[in-house]
Scaffold this motif. Structure first.
Motif, PDB file in Angstrom:
ATOM      1  N   ARG A 229       0.887  -1.164   0.000  1.00 19.71           N
ATOM      2  CA  ARG A 229       0.000   0.000   0.000  1.00 19.71           C
ATOM      3  C   ARG A 229       0.924   1.213   0.000  1.00 19.71           C
ATOM      4  O   ARG A 229       1.718   1.406   0.929  1.00 19.71           O
ATOM      5  CB  ARG A 229      -0.866  -0.058   1.258  1.00 19.71           C
ATOM      6  N   GLN A 230       0.893   1.989  -1.069  1.00 15.68           N
ATOM      7  CA  GLN A 230       1.785   3.144  -1.162  1.00 15.68           C
ATOM      8  C   GLN A 230       1.016   4.424  -0.832  1.00 15.68           C
ATOM      9  O   GLN A 230      -0.106   4.616  -1.294  1.00 15.68           O
ATOM     10  CB  GLN A 230       2.401   3.224  -2.564  1.00 15.68           C
ATOM     11  N   ARG A 231       1.654   5.248  -0.029  1.00 17.56           N
ATOM     12  CA  ARG A 231       0.997   6.481   0.449  1.00 17.56           C
ATOM     13  C   ARG A 231       0.652   7.408  -0.718  1.00 17.56           C
ATOM     14  O   ARG A 231      -0.340   8.131  -0.686  1.00 17.56           O
ATOM     15  CB  ARG A 231       1.924   7.192   1.449  1.00 17.56           C
ATOM     16  N   HIS A 232       1.475   7.355  -1.763  1.00 19.02           N
ATOM     17  CA  HIS A 232       1.251   8.235  -2.920  1.00 19.02           C
ATOM     18  C   HIS A 232       1.167   7.417  -4.198  1.00 19.02           C
ATOM     19  O   HIS A 232       1.900   6.442  -4.372  1.00 19.02           O
ATOM     20  CB  HIS A 232       2.390   9.254  -3.050  1.00 19.02           C
ATOM     21  N   HIS A 233       0.281   7.844  -5.075  1.00 16.80           N
ATOM     22  CA  HIS A 233       0.129   7.125  -6.345  1.00 16.80           C
ATOM     23  C   HIS A 233       1.430   7.198  -7.137  1.00 16.80           C
ATOM     24  O   HIS A 233       1.984   8.286  -7.331  1.00 16.80           O
ATOM     25  CB  HIS A 233      -1.020   7.744  -7.160  1.00 16.80           C
ATOM     26  N   PRO A 234       1.949   6.038  -7.613  1.00 19.24           N
ATOM     27  CA  PRO A 234       3.241   6.071  -8.319  1.00 19.24           C
ATOM     28  C   PRO A 234       3.199   6.735  -9.689  1.00 19.24           C
ATOM     29  O   PRO A 234       4.257   7.000 -10.268  1.00 19.24           O
ATOM     30  CB  PRO A 234       3.627   4.591  -8.436  1.00 19.24           C
ATOM     31  N   PHE A 235       1.999   7.006 -10.184  1.00 18.71           N
ATOM     32  CA  PHE A 235       1.925   7.735 -11.456  1.00 18.71           C
ATOM     33  C   PHE A 235       1.958   9.237 -11.147  1.00 18.71           C
ATOM     34  O   PHE A 235       0.985   9.961 -11.281  1.00 18.71           O
ATOM     35  CB  PHE A 235       0.655   7.359 -12.227  1.00 18.71           C
TER      36      PHE A 235
END
Ligand SMILES: [Fe+2]
Length: 389
Positions: A229-235
């Motif tokens: 689960r990443q805090r920020h969208h990787p795009f």
């Protein structure tokens, strides 16, 4: 891997502080590199930290299956039309063949997938029919029937099939998929005489920056699947440059080499990988010597298992064997194979072939999955002998 590319806003000098466009702090530079940062790489400029992990969970992998040794050894004809359909392009894959170096799957996807990153190796996806939008940290691109799509290891991406779905052959390598070195100059440019050139490669041409949100990313490692689960969208990449990025090459842009007599498979080579090669067989004039045998002579590829996916056209050498578009043949090392009975005579007056096929040769034996055995044509091994013993 292909050649230098620059997309979006990239600072004049690398590894220096870069302010965000709204002046609210600094961008986050990521070096994505192969071979311990001594090979191809790209520099990506994120709006947010790509490392801000919020949670992690193990995910059961529907594709985690075992492959059985191919005993007793026989040639195989696998019918992809009989495999399950539906699901997304990653979790909907049906594993067919595999060894220590490569996994070969079929997918008939109709659903958008979640974000995905393969940490084991590059993925080479041959789009058979339909199409999809492929989004990644490098940008978006449309892919369609006939496209080879190379997604470097570690690329965060997602597939969204078109309304007609996406049917594709998926080759997962355990390292990097490259072009045959003999096609390239010492400095990496395609040489004259190579069957395609830089102009035939398609890649993202503008950044893809989505609204920031917490999001899951499915990560494949040798141990299985994990959902980060990443805090920020990787795009969130405003610009990148380098020689490492996803790209597409259409098989229809492969320029075949023909000769007076039959040319051996290496003239069709398109990609190389760890203990594997991939070749493209495309529509072309037949060999033009008046006495040329136009279908492949019997051959023993003693160091390889040979897998061919038949994508379209007619397959003169496999006449009356049941092989047609959507078929996969597996001719393992230890089995001498050649044209089916009657093929040589039938091809005698033919001027060209419309065949379209993708060949994968592996340098270690492939095992078969239970799914592969279920869709194997039991009669195929005996077609050269004109029927079952
Ligand atoms: Fe062959």
């Amino acid at each position: 891997m292909p050649y230098y590319r620059r997309v979006g806003d990239v600072p004049a000098k690398r590894h220096l502080r870069v302010r965000r466009p709204d002046n609210s702090g600094y961008l986050f530079e990521e070096l994505m590199g192969e071979g311990g940062f001594s090979s191809d790489s790209s520099l990506l400029y994120h709006r947010h930290s790509p490392s801000a992990l919020a949670a992690a969970e193990a995910v059961s992998d529907p594709a985690a299956i075992t492959f059985e040794a191919d005993v007793p050894l026989v040639p195989r004809h696998l019918r992809t039309g009989k495999l399950p359909t539906g699901g997304d392009t990653v979790l909907g894959r049906t594993r067919l063949l595999g060894n220590e170096d490569v996994l070969v799957s079929w997918v008939a996807a109709d659903t958008a997938g979640e974000l995905y990153r393969n940490a084991i190796g590059d993925e080479l996806v041959y789009v058979h029919e339909g199409g999809a939008l492929l989004e990644s940290s490098f940008g978006a691109m449309d892919v369609t029937g006939g496209d080879y799509v190379v997604i470097p290891a570690g690329t965060t991406h997602r597939w969204t099939p078109n309304s007609g779905g996406l049917r594709a052959l998926v080759i997962e390598a355990t390292g990097h998929v490259t072009f045959p070195p003999r096609y390239l100059s010492d400095t990496g440019q395609f040489k004259e005489g190579a069957p395609f050139s830089e102009r035939d490669l398609r890649a993202p041409h503008e950044p893809l920056v989505l609204e920031d949100e917490e999001v899951g990313v499915l990560v494949r490692t040798r141990s299985g699947l994990t959902r980060h689960r990443q805090r920020h969208h990787p795009f969130d990449v405003v610009g990148w440059d380098g020689c490492l990025y996803p790209f597409a090459l259409s098989i229809h842009d492969f320029e075949p080499l023909v000769g007076a007599i039959h040319q051996p498979p290496p003239v069709h080579q398109t990609f190389a990988g760890p203990n594997l090669v991939v070749c493209s067989f495309v529509p072309r004039p037949y060999d033009f010597h008046p006495e040329a045998v136009k279908v492949p002579y019997h051959h023993a590829n003693v160091d390889s298992d040979e897998v061919i996916f038949y994508a379209g056209g007619d397959f003169m050498s496999r006449a009356d064997s049941g092989v047609g578009p959507g078929s996969i043949s597996v001719h393992p090392a230890g089995f001498v194979h050649g044209p089916q009975p009657g093929s040589v005579e039938r091809a005698a007056d033919a001027k060209r072939t419309e065949e379209l096929a993708v060949m994968l040769d592996t340098f270690r034996p492939l095992g078969l999955s239970a799914a592969a055995r279920q869709v194997a044509d039991d009669d195929y091994p005996w077609t050269w002998a004109r029927g079952r013993p």
